[in-house]
Design a protein around this motif. Structure first.
Motif, short mmCIF file in Angstrom:
data_model
loop_
_atom_site.label_atom_id
_atom_site.label_comp_id
_atom_site.label_asym_id
_atom_site.label_seq_id
_atom_site.Cartn_x
_atom_site.Cartn_y
_atom_site.Cartn_z
N ARG A 1 0.85 -1.11 0.16
CA ARG A 1 0.03 0.12 0.05
C ARG A 1 0.86 1.29 0.03
N GLN B 1 -4.72 -10.47 1.65
CA GLN B 1 -4.98 -9.12 1.25
C GLN B 1 -5.32 -8.84 -0.23
N ASP B 2 -6.55 -8.01 -0.50
CA ASP B 2 -6.76 -7.87 -2.06
C ASP B 2 -5.71 -7.14 -2.73
N GLU B 3 -4.83 -6.20 -1.89
CA GLU B 3 -3.89 -5.35 -2.48
C GLU B 3 -2.79 -6.43 -2.96
N ARG C 1 -3.06 -9.60 -3.73
CA ARG C 1 -3.66 -10.47 -4.92
C ARG C 1 -3.77 -9.84 -6.11
N ASP C 2 -4.09 -8.08 -6.01
CA ASP C 2 -4.08 -7.49 -7.25
C ASP C 2 -3.06 -7.21 -7.69
N PHE C 3 -1.91 -6.77 -6.81
CA PHE C 3 -0.58 -6.68 -7.46
C PHE C 3 -0.03 -7.79 -8.08
N THR D 1 -1.50 -10.37 -9.55
CA THR D 1 -2.12 -10.42 -10.73
C THR D 1 -1.80 -9.46 -11.87
N GLU D 2 -1.74 -8.48 -11.44
CA GLU D 2 -1.28 -7.17 -12.44
C GLU D 2 0.11 -7.49 -13.15
N ARG E 1 1.89 -10.19 -12.89
CA ARG E 1 2.13 -11.71 -12.93
C ARG E 1 3.30 -12.08 -14.21
N ASP F 1 -5.71 -18.22 -8.07
CA ASP F 1 -6.38 -16.98 -8.55
C ASP F 1 -5.48 -15.98 -8.93
N THR F 2 -4.17 -15.99 -8.87
CA THR F 2 -3.24 -15.04 -9.63
C THR F 2 -2.47 -15.65 -10.78
#
Length: 193
Positions: A39, A65-67, A69-71, A73-74, A76, A112-113
């Motif tokens: 963050r 944490q969503d942050e 997982r999102d990081f 994934t984005e 990868r 998921d990622t």
């Protein structure tokens, strides 16, 4: 000398504490190591600055944490193109009877990622009773009842992290990166920058 990113998400601070320990241990081997909360990344942040990445996340209510997982994934493709590791912090990892549950959280994160790190570590977390309100304190005592032995009475904060396991994971990741990049650790006294 190599550069390591230790990027983490933390809920109550134990994952940050583990990330800082990993960074310090890597620095002791003569490498550059930056521990950064997902963050709090600077605007100019890029993975291209690093030779290796270690990503850490904790489990809260069965999810990372969503942050984080999102990081992942984005980023990868970038993470997949570099030497990498993942560590998870959870109460399940501290409980022998729940290791399978902890491993399931890791498997879900990877699914998921779509990211497949080179190394994976799982560490017990902590209970910060001093920071909880009345209801959360009761709920956390119930969730962790199998872990709260006579030696670990919930009168104060309780830490379940096996620091020797954290150090062993860090040494394994560092040796893996050193081997792949063909660099030797520089463990002289003045190399801890």
């Amino acid at each position: 000398m190599s550069s390591f990113l230790i990027l983490y998400g933390t809920g109550e601070g134990q994952t940050a504490k583990i990330a800082e320990r990993i960074a310090a241990t890597i620095a002791e081997r003569g490498h550059e190591a930056s521990a950064i909360d997902v963050r709090d990344r600077p605007e100019s942040f890029t993975l291209n600055e690093y030779d290796a990445a270690i990503v850490g996340a904790s489990i809260h209510v069965g999810k990372h944490q969503d942050e984080v997982r999102d990081f992942v994934t984005e980023n990868r493709d970038a993470l997949s193109g570099m030497l990498s590791a993942f560590f998870q912090v959870s109460l399940s990892s501290a409980n022998e009877e729940k290791h399978e549950e902890a491993a399931g959280y890791v498997e879900s994160f990877i699914t998921d990622t779509g990211w497949h790190p080179d190394r994976i570590g799982q560490f017990g977390g902590a209970l910060r009773f001093s920071e909880y309100g009345f209801l959360k304190r009761l709920m956390m005592k119930q969730i962790a009842k199998d872990l709260l032995t006579e030696e670990r009475k919930p009168g104060g904060d309780v830490e379940f992290t096996d620091w020797d396991a954290v150090d062993a994971f860090t040494a394994d990741v560092a040796a893996f990166v050193e081997g792949r990049l063909g660099v030797a650790p520089d463990m002289t006294e003045d190399s801890t920058a």
